[in-house]
Structures are given as structure tokens and as C-alpha cells.
Design a protein around this motif. Sequence first.
Motif, short mmCIF file in Angstrom:
data_model
loop_
_atom_site.label_atom_id
_atom_site.label_comp_id
_atom_site.label_asym_id
_atom_site.label_seq_id
_atom_site.Cartn_x
_atom_site.Cartn_y
_atom_site.Cartn_z
N SER A 88 0.83 -1.21 0.00
CA SER A 88 0.00 0.00 0.00
C SER A 88 0.86 1.25 0.00
CB SER A 88 -0.91 0.03 1.23
OG SER A 88 -1.85 -1.00 1.16
N THR A 124 -12.29 -14.02 -1.30
CA THR A 124 -12.87 -12.71 -1.03
C THR A 124 -11.82 -11.74 -0.53
OG1 THR A 124 -15.00 -13.75 -0.50
CG2 THR A 124 -14.67 -11.51 0.29
N LEU A 125 -10.97 -12.20 0.40
CA LEU A 125 -9.90 -11.34 0.91
C LEU A 125 -8.93 -10.97 -0.20
CD1 LEU A 125 -8.49 -9.95 3.29
CD2 LEU A 125 -7.24 -12.09 3.65
N MET A 127 -9.48 -10.65 -3.44
CA MET A 127 -10.08 -9.65 -4.32
C MET A 127 -10.20 -8.29 -3.62
SD MET A 127 -12.90 -11.97 -6.31
CE MET A 127 -13.59 -10.58 -7.17
N ALA A 128 -10.50 -8.30 -2.32
CA ALA A 128 -10.62 -7.04 -1.59
C ALA A 128 -9.26 -6.36 -1.45
CB ALA A 128 -11.22 -7.29 -0.21
N VAL A 129 -8.23 -7.12 -1.14
CA VAL A 129 -6.89 -6.54 -0.98
C VAL A 129 -6.40 -5.98 -2.31
CG1 VAL A 129 -4.48 -7.06 -0.46
CG2 VAL A 129 -6.26 -7.87 1.06
N SER A 131 -8.17 -4.67 -4.61
CA SER A 131 -8.88 -3.41 -4.84
C SER A 131 -8.43 -2.31 -3.89
CB SER A 131 -10.39 -3.63 -4.72
OG SER A 131 -10.82 -4.48 -5.77
N LEU A 132 -7.85 -2.66 -2.75
CA LEU A 132 -7.35 -1.65 -1.81
C LEU A 132 -5.96 -1.17 -2.17
CD1 LEU A 132 -8.56 -3.13 1.59
CD2 LEU A 132 -9.48 -1.16 0.39
N LEU A 137 -7.66 -2.88 -9.47
CA LEU A 137 -9.06 -2.99 -9.07
C LEU A 137 -9.62 -4.30 -9.61
CD1 LEU A 137 -11.61 -1.62 -7.85
CD2 LEU A 137 -12.03 -0.71 -10.14
N SER A 138 -10.20 -5.11 -8.72
CA SER A 138 -10.86 -6.35 -9.15
C SER A 138 -12.15 -5.97 -9.86
CB SER A 138 -11.20 -7.22 -7.95
OG SER A 138 -10.04 -7.58 -7.25
#
Length: 187
Positions: A88, A124-125, A127-129, A131-132, A137-138
Motif C-alpha cells: 500500500s 474474497t480477501l 479480491m478485496a486486498v 482493490s485496496l 481494481l478487481s
Amino acid sequence: MPRVSATHPPDGGFPGRGRSRTRRAVATMAAAALLWWILAGSAALLEPLALLAILLAGGASLLLPAGRPLPLRLRALPALLGLFLRSSFVGGLDVARRALDPRLPIEPGFMTYRVDLAHGPPLTLFMAVISLLPGTLSIRLEGRLLTLHVLDRDADTRAALITLERHIRAAFRDPRDHRDKRNGQTA
């Protein structure tokens, strides 16, 4: 008399499934209060909105069906958190550099990536990570094929995704591995 494992109930269910709904609601409210305290501070816990959110979280846990417990490997979480924070920070610097450069050096586009994580919390984690993290971006998941939007098609995004997937795989127990061992197969 057959021996019963302490970690796997004989009925094939999940450990802890018999926990009462009230205890689950109280645990959910405690987790919501802890999260609110971390994000907003202790004084904010007494605000009406905070109390409403905490009560609604507990109520939702009473109304929603209990899911499977997260099969986490706690020892792997610090490495995953470190990777996320490092990525990040470095990604944020890269996006800021690109945005401040008068030539705006971006090559946006789409890419696909084949994911091998188990469906559910690990995927799920992942794809979320994604996008963060800055610059990715997923967009869509079809079966195991993930479509992403990236700011730079020339960047080595695939290597970053492989590293992230490896860290997430290490943080979760994959039920497919356990099933393969029972069938006498190797993964």
C-alpha cells in the motif's frame, strides 16, 4: 468405541457450531465495539450512532445464519499484514508520482489472472486486498479467472498477485488440501 477427535466433531460439522446464538450476538457486539473504539476512540463509543451500530451488528448476527468458522493460520497473518502495508505504501507513492508528473505516465488497461485460492474467505480477501492496493481494481470473477483494471499494463502486476496469493494461501487452511489427503491424493 471409536475415538472422537477434539478438533472435528463426529457429525462432520464445525467446531464451535453449538455455541449459543446469544453468545454469538454478544461476541459480535464486542467485536463491533472494539472496532469502533479503534477507529473513533473511546469517547465515541457512547455516541448514539455508535451504540446503534453495535446493537445492529449484534441483531444481525441473531438474524443471519452462522457461517463456517474462518480457517485462519494466525502465524501467517503478520506476514500478510506486512505485505499489505508495504504494498500500500509503495503503491501509493507510485500512484502519487504518476499523478504529479506533468506527462501523467499511465497505461491503463485490463488483465486477467487465474486464481487458485479456495472460494469463500480466502478468495474474497484476495479480491478485496487487490482493490485496496493503489493502481489495481478487481472487476469480475468468472470461475477461477479474475479480470482486473490496472493503471500500468507494463508493470509487473502478475508477480505482485502471485506473491499476494501465496501469502493469503499461507494464512488460510484450504479445505481442498484436507479433502485430498483423505482421498489418498497429494495436492
